[in-house]
Design a protein around this motif. Sequence first.
Motif, PDB file in Angstrom:
ATOM      1  N   GLU A   1       0.970  -1.138  -0.010  1.00  0.00           N
ATOM      2  CA  GLU A   1       0.102   0.043   0.037  1.00  0.00           C
ATOM      3  C   GLU A   1       0.932   1.095   0.010  1.00  0.00           C
ATOM      4  O   GLU A   1       0.619   2.219  -0.824  1.00  0.00           O
ATOM      5  N   ALA A   2       1.754   1.238   0.794  1.00  0.00           N
ATOM      6  CA  ALA A   2       2.669   2.499   1.072  1.00  0.00           C
ATOM      7  C   ALA A   2       3.548   2.536  -0.492  1.00  0.00           C
ATOM      8  O   ALA A   2       3.756   3.816  -1.050  1.00  0.00           O
ATOM      9  N   ARG A   3       4.068   1.445  -1.072  1.00  0.00           N
ATOM     10  CA  ARG A   3       4.771   1.620  -2.309  1.00  0.00           C
ATOM     11  C   ARG A   3       3.699   2.158  -3.256  1.00  0.00           C
ATOM     12  O   ARG A   3       4.275   3.037  -4.295  1.00  0.00           O
ATOM     13  N   GLU A   4       2.558   1.917  -3.355  1.00  0.00           N
ATOM     14  CA  GLU A   4       1.557   2.262  -4.353  1.00  0.00           C
ATOM     15  C   GLU A   4       1.406   3.508  -4.358  1.00  0.00           C
ATOM     16  O   GLU A   4       1.255   4.147  -4.997  1.00  0.00           O
ATOM     17  N   ALA A   5       1.341   4.102  -3.067  1.00  0.00           N
ATOM     18  CA  ALA A   5       0.990   5.404  -2.830  1.00  0.00           C
ATOM     19  C   ALA A   5       2.195   6.350  -2.916  1.00  0.00           C
ATOM     20  O   ALA A   5       2.022   7.358  -3.882  1.00  0.00           O
ATOM     21  N   VAL A   6       3.476   5.970  -2.844  1.00  0.00           N
ATOM     22  CA  VAL A   6       4.486   6.808  -3.289  1.00  0.00           C
ATOM     23  C   VAL A   6       4.798   6.606  -4.731  1.00  0.00           C
ATOM     24  O   VAL A   6       5.047   7.910  -5.472  1.00  0.00           O
ATOM     25  N   ARG A   7       4.634   5.445  -5.419  1.00  0.00           N
ATOM     26  CA  ARG A   7       4.443   5.478  -6.602  1.00  0.00           C
ATOM     27  C   ARG A   7       3.616   6.553  -7.423  1.00  0.00           C
ATOM     28  O   ARG A   7       3.676   7.018  -8.460  1.00  0.00           O
ATOM     29  N   ALA A   8       2.201   6.540  -6.732  1.00  0.00           N
ATOM     30  CA  ALA A   8       1.130   7.323  -7.626  1.00  0.00           C
ATOM     31  C   ALA A   8       1.606   8.747  -7.288  1.00  0.00           C
ATOM     32  O   ALA A   8       1.225   9.749  -8.041  1.00  0.00           O
ATOM     33  N   ALA A   9       2.564   9.145  -6.148  1.00  0.00           N
ATOM     34  CA  ALA A   9       2.672  10.461  -5.761  1.00  0.00           C
ATOM     35  C   ALA A   9       3.846  11.010  -6.667  1.00  0.00           C
ATOM     36  O   ALA A   9       3.847  12.163  -7.151  1.00  0.00           O
ATOM     37  N   TYR A  10       4.816  10.123  -7.031  1.00  0.00           N
ATOM     38  CA  TYR A  10       6.316  10.695  -7.533  1.00  0.00           C
ATOM     39  C   TYR A  10       6.394   9.887  -8.908  1.00  0.00           C
ATOM     40  O   TYR A  10       7.600  10.116  -9.198  1.00  0.00           O
ATOM     41  N   GLY A  11       5.769   8.914  -9.269  1.00  0.00           N
ATOM     42  CA  GLY A  11       6.121   8.104 -10.425  1.00  0.00           C
ATOM     43  C   GLY A  11       7.158   6.750 -10.084  1.00  0.00           C
ATOM     44  O   GLY A  11       7.829   6.805  -8.832  1.00  0.00           O
ATOM     45  N   ASP A  12       7.546   6.181 -11.095  1.00  0.00           N
ATOM     46  CA  ASP A  12       8.492   5.172 -10.913  1.00  0.00           C
ATOM     47  C   ASP A  12       9.779   5.677 -10.602  1.00  0.00           C
ATOM     48  O   ASP A  12      10.496   5.309  -9.857  1.00  0.00           O
TER      49      ASP A  12
END
Length: 187
Positions: free
Chosen positions: A125-136
């Motif tokens: 969940e945290a990884r996907e939220a960070v990815r959504a905020a800042y991209g890969d």
Amino acid sequence: MTSPLTMLALSMIKRGEKRIGVTLDYVRQIAKTDFGLLMRYNKLFGFLDPNRHAPKDAYHIARIRGAMAADCGACVEVEVNLARQSGMDDATIDRALTGQHLTPDLQWVCRLADATVRDRIDDTEAREAVRAAYGDPGLIELAYAMNGAATLPGIKRALGYATACNIETMRRLAKAQTATRTEPAAQ
């Protein structure tokens, strides 16, 4: 006899100490032992330092939390000093140290860093939220930041130079440094 390269390295280490506000005795030991080993150590900084894909606050929170997870007080102090030098405000630095009251995007960075480096677990969940905020690219850079900041204390600890981390002491130190910088000059 100390080689000219080692003497140059020692001079650069001294300048680095002034910049980050802590001693680098363990780096000095590496330099005096073998210049080639110092060059290998310096490659770690090339891995850590470029911050091109994540906002400075996210990047420095990842680094602060990584250093905290490795439990090295001097390393956390370095990360706080670097965050401050980047222009990160003191209130956000304090929130990074406690892991509380951060904006939602920064809270996800904190949570991912703690899960990854401190707890050594996966937090999808945290990884996907960070990815959504800042991209890969941002996610990758933050992964480098949190894990790289945790690697350096391990090197220090193995060489006998690590100091235990006390977050309340770090918070008081950060506040004292802020107060010193903001006091009016004596007339």
